[in-house]
Design a protein around this motif. Structure first.
Motif, PDB file in Angstrom:
ATOM      1  N   ASP A   1       1.319 -10.399   6.797  1.00 31.13           N
ATOM      2  CA  ASP A   1       1.896  -9.104   7.186  1.00 31.13           C
ATOM      3  C   ASP A   1       0.820  -8.023   7.174  1.00 31.13           C
ATOM      4  O   ASP A   1       0.700  -7.225   8.120  1.00 31.13           O
ATOM      5  N   LEU A   2      -0.007  -7.974   6.115  1.00 35.28           N
ATOM      6  CA  LEU A   2      -1.080  -6.981   6.051  1.00 35.28           C
ATOM      7  C   LEU A   2      -2.083  -7.168   7.194  1.00 35.28           C
ATOM      8  O   LEU A   2      -2.549  -6.190   7.792  1.00 35.28           O
ATOM      9  N   ILE A   3      -2.419  -8.414   7.469  1.00 32.55           N
ATOM     10  CA  ILE A   3      -3.362  -8.704   8.550  1.00 32.55           C
ATOM     11  C   ILE A   3      -2.806  -8.246   9.893  1.00 32.55           C
ATOM     12  O   ILE A   3      -3.517  -7.666  10.724  1.00 32.55           O
ATOM     13  N   LYS A   4      -1.515  -8.469  10.111  1.00 28.76           N
ATOM     14  CA  LYS A   4      -0.872  -8.027  11.344  1.00 28.76           C
ATOM     15  C   LYS A   4      -0.931  -6.502  11.470  1.00 28.76           C
ATOM     16  O   LYS A   4      -1.235  -5.964  12.540  1.00 28.76           O
TER      17      LYS A   4
ATOM     18  N   ILE B   1      -0.291   1.274   2.542  1.00 23.83           N
ATOM     19  CA  ILE B   1       0.656   0.474   3.306  1.00 23.83           C
ATOM     20  C   ILE B   1       1.208  -0.601   2.375  1.00 23.83           C
ATOM     21  O   ILE B   1       0.638  -0.859   1.310  1.00 23.83           O
ATOM     22  N   PHE B   2       2.299  -1.224   2.775  1.00 24.10           N
ATOM     23  CA  PHE B   2       2.984  -2.159   1.896  1.00 24.10           C
ATOM     24  C   PHE B   2       3.356  -3.423   2.655  1.00 24.10           C
ATOM     25  O   PHE B   2       3.536  -3.404   3.874  1.00 24.10           O
ATOM     26  N   ALA B   3       3.472  -4.497   1.910  1.00 20.45           N
ATOM     27  CA  ALA B   3       3.928  -5.755   2.497  1.00 20.45           C
ATOM     28  C   ALA B   3       4.660  -6.549   1.427  1.00 20.45           C
ATOM     29  O   ALA B   3       4.210  -6.612   0.274  1.00 20.45           O
TER      30      ALA B   3
ATOM     31  N   ALA C   1     -10.676  -4.179   8.216  1.00 22.97           N
ATOM     32  CA  ALA C   1     -10.640  -4.508   6.786  1.00 22.97           C
ATOM     33  C   ALA C   1      -9.333  -4.018   6.181  1.00 22.97           C
ATOM     34  O   ALA C   1      -8.813  -2.967   6.562  1.00 22.97           O
ATOM     35  N   VAL C   2      -8.816  -4.801   5.244  1.00 26.89           N
ATOM     36  CA  VAL C   2      -7.695  -4.381   4.399  1.00 26.89           C
ATOM     37  C   VAL C   2      -8.249  -4.302   2.987  1.00 26.89           C
ATOM     38  O   VAL C   2      -8.683  -5.319   2.428  1.00 26.89           O
ATOM     39  N   VAL C   3      -8.297  -3.111   2.413  1.00 23.12           N
ATOM     40  CA  VAL C   3      -8.966  -2.898   1.131  1.00 23.12           C
ATOM     41  C   VAL C   3      -7.971  -2.366   0.102  1.00 23.12           C
ATOM     42  O   VAL C   3      -6.846  -1.993   0.425  1.00 23.12           O
ATOM     43  N   GLY C   4      -8.427  -2.337  -1.151  1.00 22.39           N
ATOM     44  CA  GLY C   4      -7.582  -1.793  -2.209  1.00 22.39           C
ATOM     45  C   GLY C   4      -6.300  -2.560  -2.422  1.00 22.39           C
ATOM     46  O   GLY C   4      -5.286  -1.987  -2.835  1.00 22.39           O
ATOM     47  N   ILE C   5      -6.329  -3.866  -2.177  1.00 21.00           N
ATOM     48  CA  ILE C   5      -5.102  -4.656  -2.288  1.00 21.00           C
ATOM     49  C   ILE C   5      -4.750  -4.874  -3.760  1.00 21.00           C
ATOM     50  O   ILE C   5      -5.546  -5.418  -4.526  1.00 21.00           O
TER      51      ILE C   5
ATOM     52  N   GLY D   1      10.687 -16.781  -4.172  1.00 19.99           N
ATOM     53  CA  GLY D   1       9.566 -16.140  -4.836  1.00 19.99           C
ATOM     54  C   GLY D   1       9.199 -14.894  -4.059  1.00 19.99           C
ATOM     55  O   GLY D   1       9.283 -14.876  -2.828  1.00 19.99           O
ATOM     56  N   VAL D   2       8.785 -13.840  -4.760  1.00 16.27           N
ATOM     57  CA  VAL D   2       8.508 -12.551  -4.120  1.00 16.27           C
ATOM     58  C   VAL D   2       7.136 -12.042  -4.552  1.00 16.27           C
ATOM     59  O   VAL D   2       6.813 -12.041  -5.743  1.00 16.27           O
ATOM     60  N   VAL D   3       6.351 -11.604  -3.574  1.00 11.41           N
ATOM     61  CA  VAL D   3       5.073 -10.945  -3.834  1.00 11.41           C
ATOM     62  C   VAL D   3       5.054  -9.630  -3.068  1.00 11.41           C
ATOM     63  O   VAL D   3       5.220  -9.622  -1.843  1.00 11.41           O
ATOM     64  N   ASP D   4       4.890  -8.529  -3.773  1.00  7.19           N
ATOM     65  CA  ASP D   4       4.757  -7.210  -3.152  1.00  7.19           C
ATOM     66  C   ASP D   4       3.305  -6.759  -3.267  1.00  7.19           C
ATOM     67  O   ASP D   4       2.720  -6.807  -4.358  1.00  7.19           O
ATOM     68  N   LEU D   5       2.735  -6.305  -2.146  1.00  5.85           N
ATOM     69  CA  LEU D   5       1.361  -5.834  -2.127  1.00  5.85           C
ATOM     70  C   LEU D   5       1.286  -4.401  -1.608  1.00  5.85           C
ATOM     71  O   LEU D   5       2.089  -4.000  -0.769  1.00  5.85           O
ATOM     72  N   LYS D   6       0.298  -3.681  -2.131  1.00  8.02           N
ATOM     73  CA  LYS D   6      -0.032  -2.345  -1.650  1.00  8.02           C
ATOM     74  C   LYS D   6      -1.497  -2.356  -1.256  1.00  8.02           C
ATOM     75  O   LYS D   6      -2.332  -2.961  -1.932  1.00  8.02           O
ATOM     76  N   ALA D   7      -1.845  -1.692  -0.142  1.00 10.07           N
ATOM     77  CA  ALA D   7      -3.226  -1.742   0.335  1.00 10.07           C
ATOM     78  C   ALA D   7      -3.510  -0.546   1.235  1.00 10.07           C
ATOM     79  O   ALA D   7      -2.647   0.311   1.450  1.00 10.07           O
ATOM     80  N   LYS D   8      -4.741  -0.502   1.781  1.00 11.59           N
ATOM     81  CA  LYS D   8      -5.139   0.518   2.747  1.00 11.59           C
ATOM     82  C   LYS D   8      -5.900  -0.153   3.887  1.00 11.59           C
ATOM     83  O   LYS D   8      -6.638  -1.116   3.664  1.00 11.59           O
TER      84      LYS D   8
END
Length: 284
Positions: A105-108, A74-76, A117-121, A146-153
């Motif tokens: 966003d990931l928490i939502k 997933i992405f945020a 849990a949100v892992v592999g961030i 400012g921009v931060v892009d995250l990928k997680a599971k």
């Protein structure tokens, strides 16, 4: 003659107008890459409140044991803009806000999916470049944002990452397999004095954390902080103190009874070439 004069006066005016029109575009083109500590953003009140006591976030691509994945990647994207009226224009401050927004966003997404849990961030700027770290994130700062892009599971986990007598989630990366927790000689970057401090830290009761840096700096934390304004999580507290003292590349070495350290190639070369003089800090 009149036509020539008009052209000569109009040309400079047109050049100025064109320069003014291009100025915002040139300013917006700034793209400064920053590598910043996760701990400072995770410890912000908004993130802690959103996590509550039942949801964990784990940075780094390694998925902890006992975790059942519920999703593919997933992405945020988190964005934050400088506030020139309140003079909040520092890139680091803006990036911290951007990471906070990405984490929220990931928490939502996790809560909407029933995950705990949100892992592999990992950082994943523009969905092109992955930066994998358990302690740092990548931010790109410009004149306007400012921009931060995250990928997680998203995941379900049976392991308790979130409670040690309080309601604040803990930063607990999975075991790295780098060394046995009691092997004092394997702790990188430390001189003899630093190894003595680590040996003493091993006698501390949990929760506890030990942080090392490439310039020989270390910080140890355990128990409840004496200052209520400090993070309750010993890992966050140790990392925050390490960065506040200007150390180079602060990294978690161990949390509780687990070694979580992952050596980088550059760090390995530095460790082999010479051991920096330790700057041991006693911690709490």
């Amino acid at each position: 003659m009149l036509t020539s004069l008009k052209k000569s006066y109009l040309a400079p005016a047109f050049v100025c107008l064109l320069a003014s029109a291009l100025a915002p575009t040139l300013a917006q083109a700034r793209n400064t890459k920053l590598m910043l500590p996760v701990s400072e953003a995770v410890s912000q009140r908004a993130v802690q409140q959103a996590l509550g006591s039942d949801l964990s976030i784990i940075f780094g691509s390694v998925v902890p044991d006992g975790t059942t994945l519920m999703s593919q990647e997933i992405f945020a994207r988190g964005e934050a803009r400088p506030n020139y009226q309140s003079k909040v224009t520092d890139d680091v401050v803006v990036c911290k806000m951007a990471l906070q927004n990405a984490l929220l966003d990931l928490i939502k997404q996790a809560r909407n999916s029933g995950a705990n849990a949100v892992v592999g961030i990992v950082s994943f700027y523009d969905h092109l470049v992955e930066m994998n770290s358990t302690t740092q994130y990548e931010c790109h700062a410009g004149m306007t944002r400012g921009v931060v892009d995250l990928k997680a599971k998203l995941a379900k986990t049976d392991r308790v990452y979130s409670s040690y007598g309080g309601t604040t989630p803990r930063l607990m990366p999975p075991a790295s397999g780098y060394a046995d927790i009691n092997d004092v000689q394997q702790v990188p970057f430390l001189d003899q004095r630093g190894r003595e401090v680590y040996q003493l830290w091993l006698t501390r009761t949990g929760p506890r954390a030990f942080v090392v840096a490439e310039d020989g700096f270390l910080w140890q934390s355990w128990g409840t902080p004496p200052d209520p304004n400090l993070p309750r999580d010993p890992a966050l507290r140790a990392l925050q103190n390490c960065y506040n003292h200007g150390a180079r590349n602060c990294q978690l070495y161990a949390v509780d009874n687990t070694v979580v350290y992952h050596p980088s190639a550059a760090a390995g070369q530095l460790q082999q070439s010479t051991a920096p003089a330790g700057r041991a800090q006693q911690g709490e």
